[in-house]
Structures are given as C-alpha cells and as structure tokens.
Write a protein that holds these residues in place. Structure first.
Motif, PDB file in Angstrom:
ATOM      1  N   GLY A 227      -5.957   9.841   9.322  1.00  0.00           N
ATOM      2  CA  GLY A 227      -6.388   8.880  10.335  1.00  0.00           C
ATOM      3  C   GLY A 227      -5.558   8.989  11.593  1.00  0.00           C
ATOM      4  O   GLY A 227      -4.513   9.646  11.633  1.00  0.00           O
TER       5      GLY A 227
ATOM      6  N   ASP B 170       5.448   2.683  13.063  1.00  0.00           N
ATOM      7  CA  ASP B 170       4.030   2.913  13.316  1.00  0.00           C
ATOM      8  C   ASP B 170       3.870   4.324  13.854  1.00  0.00           C
ATOM      9  O   ASP B 170       4.762   4.850  14.538  1.00  0.00           O
ATOM     10  CB  ASP B 170       3.477   1.925  14.343  1.00  0.00           C
ATOM     11  CG  ASP B 170       3.395   0.511  13.815  1.00  0.00           C
ATOM     12  OD1 ASP B 170       3.102   0.344  12.615  1.00  0.00           O
ATOM     13  OD2 ASP B 170       3.621  -0.432  14.607  1.00  0.00           O
TER      14      ASP B 170
ATOM     15  N   SER C 297      -3.997   6.535  13.288  1.00  0.00           N
ATOM     16  CA  SER C 297      -2.869   5.616  13.418  1.00  0.00           C
ATOM     17  C   SER C 297      -2.589   4.951  12.086  1.00  0.00           C
ATOM     18  O   SER C 297      -3.413   4.988  11.166  1.00  0.00           O
ATOM     19  CB  SER C 297      -3.157   4.547  14.481  1.00  0.00           C
ATOM     20  OG  SER C 297      -4.285   3.756  14.100  1.00  0.00           O
ATOM     21  N   GLY C 298      -1.422   4.359  11.984  1.00  0.00           N
ATOM     22  CA  GLY C 298      -1.042   3.675  10.754  1.00  0.00           C
ATOM     23  C   GLY C 298       0.432   3.337  10.765  1.00  0.00           C
ATOM     24  O   GLY C 298       1.096   3.384  11.811  1.00  0.00           O
ATOM     25  N   SER C 299       0.962   3.005   9.604  1.00  0.00           N
ATOM     26  CA  SER C 299       2.378   2.657   9.489  1.00  0.00           C
ATOM     27  C   SER C 299       2.926   3.184   8.178  1.00  0.00           C
ATOM     28  O   SER C 299       2.174   3.462   7.238  1.00  0.00           O
ATOM     29  CB  SER C 299       2.569   1.138   9.566  1.00  0.00           C
ATOM     30  OG  SER C 299       1.863   0.492   8.515  1.00  0.00           O
TER      31      SER C 299
ATOM     32  N   PHE D 177      -0.478  11.015   5.131  1.00  0.00           N
ATOM     33  CA  PHE D 177      -1.239  10.032   5.896  1.00  0.00           C
ATOM     34  C   PHE D 177      -2.365  10.714   6.671  1.00  0.00           C
ATOM     35  O   PHE D 177      -2.170  11.777   7.266  1.00  0.00           O
ATOM     36  CB  PHE D 177      -0.320   9.277   6.865  1.00  0.00           C
ATOM     37  CG  PHE D 177       0.686   8.405   6.165  1.00  0.00           C
ATOM     38  CD1 PHE D 177       0.377   7.101   5.819  1.00  0.00           C
ATOM     39  CD2 PHE D 177       1.944   8.900   5.831  1.00  0.00           C
ATOM     40  CE1 PHE D 177       1.296   6.292   5.165  1.00  0.00           C
ATOM     41  CE2 PHE D 177       2.877   8.098   5.179  1.00  0.00           C
ATOM     42  CZ  PHE D 177       2.544   6.790   4.840  1.00  0.00           C
TER      43      PHE D 177
ATOM     44  N   SER E 107       0.820  -1.231   0.000  1.00  0.00           N
ATOM     45  CA  SER E 107       0.000   0.000   0.000  1.00  0.00           C
ATOM     46  C   SER E 107       0.845   1.268   0.000  1.00  0.00           C
ATOM     47  O   SER E 107       0.431   2.298   0.541  1.00  0.00           O
ATOM     48  CB  SER E 107      -0.956   0.012   1.208  1.00  0.00           C
ATOM     49  OG  SER E 107      -1.783  -1.133   1.210  1.00  0.00           O
TER      50      SER E 107
END
Length: 431
Positions: free
Chosen positions: A295, A425, A297-299, A293, A243
């Motif tokens: 949101g 993260d 949270s994510g990586s 990015f 992704s």
C-alpha cells in the motif's frame, strides 16, 4: 431417490488438495440434490471414464468403501467430464442388458449434474478468518462453520487450538487458555502447525498478545513466546502493537512448526490470539523480511513499543515498491530510541543525518537514525529527525537488529523522558 450413476474420474482427483468440489442436480428431471463424498483413493482406471451403479436405496457409500464395477463397462479415453443420468428404458432392452454407445448418450442423455469447484482460500466473517471448505471437509478438519463462502457452495471454516493442540488447517488461530479471558499461572503451552506442501513461510498476525514485559535490557525473563528454529527473533514478550504481524521462513525446516508460550509464576493477566497463515512459495515475501508492508501509506512499530524494546531480534522491515511511487517519507509518531551502534535500526536514507560536530557520527546516524545513547557526542540525535525522506527509488528495507547484552534498551533525559523502540508512519511519494 431412484437409481442413478456416480461419475468417478481422475479429473476430480486432480482438482487437488487446495480446492473443493461438489456434484449436484442442476434441475430438470431429478428433484433431489445428489450429495456424495469423492474419495481420492477410489480411482478405477487411469485416463478413462468408469461407471458404477448407485444402490437403489440412495446410499452412496463413504470413504473407505468401494462400489462394485458393473459388468462390461463402457470405457472411453477421458478428454472431458461427461455429465449424464440414468434412464431405465435405456438400460433394459429386449430382456437383456443394453449399454448405449457414447454417441447415443450424447443424443439421449440430458446434462443434469454440474461439478462446482472452489479454492480453499481465506474467508472472513465478523473479523475472524477461516478457510473455505465444504461442510464435510470443515467437520473433518475439526473446525466450526461461521458463515458461507464461494457464493453459498462452501462454508467458512474457523479453526483454533490452544495448549497441546495441533492443526494442519490454514488460517488456524492460537489462543491462550480461557481465551478471551486471561490466565495467571506458570505454564508451558505448546502448539504445532503441520504445514501443507509448497509452504515456504508462515505469517503470524497478532490479534491480541499480553504478557509480562521484558526487563530494562530487553530480555524476556518471565514470559517467552518462541518458535522452534526461528532465527529472526529469540523470543517475544510484553505487548504486541495493534495489527502487528511477522513472517517466519520455514522452507526446509522441521514440519510441524512448534510454537511455545512459557509463563512464570509472576502474577500477570496474560492472553494471546494469533492467526497463523501458510504462505505458498510462489507468494512468499523476500527472505529475511520479518514484516512486509504493502500500500501507499501506513504505520509500523517495534514490539512492546512504549516499554523496553526487545533484545535478540534480527529482521528486515520491508516495503513493497508500489506502482508510480519512488521515494518514501518516514514520520516519527512517538518517542523513540535504539542504542546504536550495538543495536541497529538501519535507515538507508542515502544522506547525512544528525548535526554532531564529529563527522563520523553523522554518517553513522544515517544508519542509526533513532540513536539517543547517553554519550555527549550523541546528544544532538536524541530528537529524531522527522520527517525524513529517502533519496533512492525503493523498494525500501529498514534493518532492525539488537543484541542480548548488558546495555539498557531504553533511554530517558530532558529531551526524551521515555524513549524506547520506534513508531513511524510511512508514505510513498509519486515519482
């Protein structure tokens, strides 16, 4: 279908290139659906309602053809779209042509037709993205129907191109020869995207990308994916993380945008599938952000993480400030290394990072947190501090810049056997 009328107005022409529209029978008297093409060039009178007779055999003409204007049409200033149908008893009155007034139409004519308008927005079917069009528009774009959209009034139109192809369709996929299979040959593969007006950025979403990896210095000697005029990266090669996405700033640059995938004769199983989305100027991300990015949270990872990180990149990793969120905590997901100070991974944490006895290195480490250069003064920084929380309230931008030089873009020692690039993260914390 019996005789009827076609309504042609500038109101339909003004629906614009980013939307589709259909005129259809809403039920009542007629039993068939009227399907016709509205040609933007077929506009008879500005700011007026003009009527043209539809042939009795039901033919509706096509783009490039024109209908003959009726004699002495009733013309009125256009304020709203008037929906009506044809009734022979009103057309023949006393052996002569009879044209009812607008008020008489309102009294005697039923509203039998409805104009359906829907945006040409992105649609997703079974993991593949397309653009919501009418069926005829999809065929004209050279796409393939993969499902329905707009509550069944439109079709989800999927478009892909490969070497030598071009497209002006939003959400077009670039695919390698023989995809989803691989190919193994020296080739220059060029694909072009003609951008629509008001497009300031292109977003690349890497569904799959496998090629010969860069050398130990991060240089793509064998395979290169390049974009003409792009300055945030020189080339891409190796493997794309899951992704992985990237924004290209294209406003003011040559149109179409040309993208190339050059492969050498080195044996390798290569393939790629990349979605290209057009971003309107009013929806663009901050200039300079290669990744953006959203949101809580994510990586995120460097391209080709697990191997040498790429040379010749210069872009921001940007995070949108979310509602009621302030600081951000970063947690390392895997062995990491950026050869600071020549190559940078700037973490504006606002506090000293590292434990070196040499104070300036601690300050520098604040901006090169992942440094593990083979220098005794940096040994304490091989083990990346994790987690690490910012002290500012955002939005957060991490700047990543690397040089094309003779310094290795990986590092190994007892503390970090295979360190290259970054993988982290993120979590935005409540205020």
């Amino acid at each position: 279908m019996g005789p009827g009328f076609l309504v042609a107005t500038r109101a339909l022409a003004r629906l614009g290139p980013q939307s589709s529209h259909l005129l259809f029978d809403s039920g009542g008297v007629c039993s068939n659906i009227l399907v016709f093409r509205v040609c933007p060039r077929t506009v008879w009178q500005a700011g007026a309602l003009a009527l043209a007779s539809v042939p009795a055999d039901g033919a509706h003409g096509s783009c490039g053809e024109s209908f003959d204007m009726p004699k002495n049409p009733s013309v009125h200033p256009l304020k709203t779209t008037v929906n009506f149908t044809y009734k022979p008893s009103l057309r023949n009155h006393g052996g002569r042509d009879y044209t009812p007034t607008l008020e008489q139409r309102g009294d005697r004519f039923l509203s039998l037709f409805t104009v359906v308008r829907f945006a040409n927005s992105e649609c997703v079917v079974n993991g593949n993205s397309g653009t919501c069009y009418t069926a005829s528009e999809c065929r004209r774009e050279g796409g393939t129907e993969i499902g329905s959209c707009a509550r069944g009034f439109g079709v989800c139109c999927y478009k892909e191109i490969t070497c030598g192809g071009s497209s002006s369709t939003n959400c077009t996929y670039l695919v390698s020869p023989n995809y989803p299979g691989t190919y193994n040959e020296a080739q220059t593969c060029i694909m072009s995207i003609t951008r629509k007006p008001e497009t300031c950025q292109l977003r690349l979403d890497f569904v799959e990308f496998e090629s010969v990896a860069p050398d130990g210095f991060g240089v793509c000697n064998e395979d290169q994916f390049t974009v003409a005029g792009e300055r945030k990266f020189t080339y891409l090669c190796g493997s794309a993380p899951a992704s992985w996405h990237f924004y290209l700033d294209v406003n003011g640059k040559a149109n179409p945008t040309e993208m190339s995938f050059l492969t050498s004769s080195v044996s390798s199983n290569r393939k790629f599938k990349i979605k290209v989305s057009m971003i309107e100027c009013q929806k663009k991300v901050p200039c300079g952000c290669g990744q953006y990015f959203t949101g809580n949270s994510g990586s995120f990872e460097s391209f080709n993480f697990g191997g040498s990180y790429l040379a010749g990149v210069d872009y921001g990793i940007c995070f949108r400030k979310e509602k009621n969120k302030c600081t951000t905590t970063l947690t390392t997901r895997g062995p990491s290394f950026i050869a600071c100070p020549i190559d940078l991974y700037r973490l504006p944490v606002g506090q000293t990072a590292g434990t070196s006895a040499f104070a300036p290195l601690n300050v520098q480490a604040m901006y090169c947190q992942l440094n593990a250069a083979p220098n005794p003064l940096f040994t304490s920084l091989v083990a990346v501090q994790s987690p690490l929380t910012t002290v500012s309230n955002g939005p957060l931008t991490i700047w990543h810049a690397t040089a094309i030089d003779a310094l290795p873009n990986f590092h190994s020692n007892s503390n970090c056997p295979t360190c290259a690039g970054f993988s982290q993260d993120f979590l935005h914390n409540d205020c």
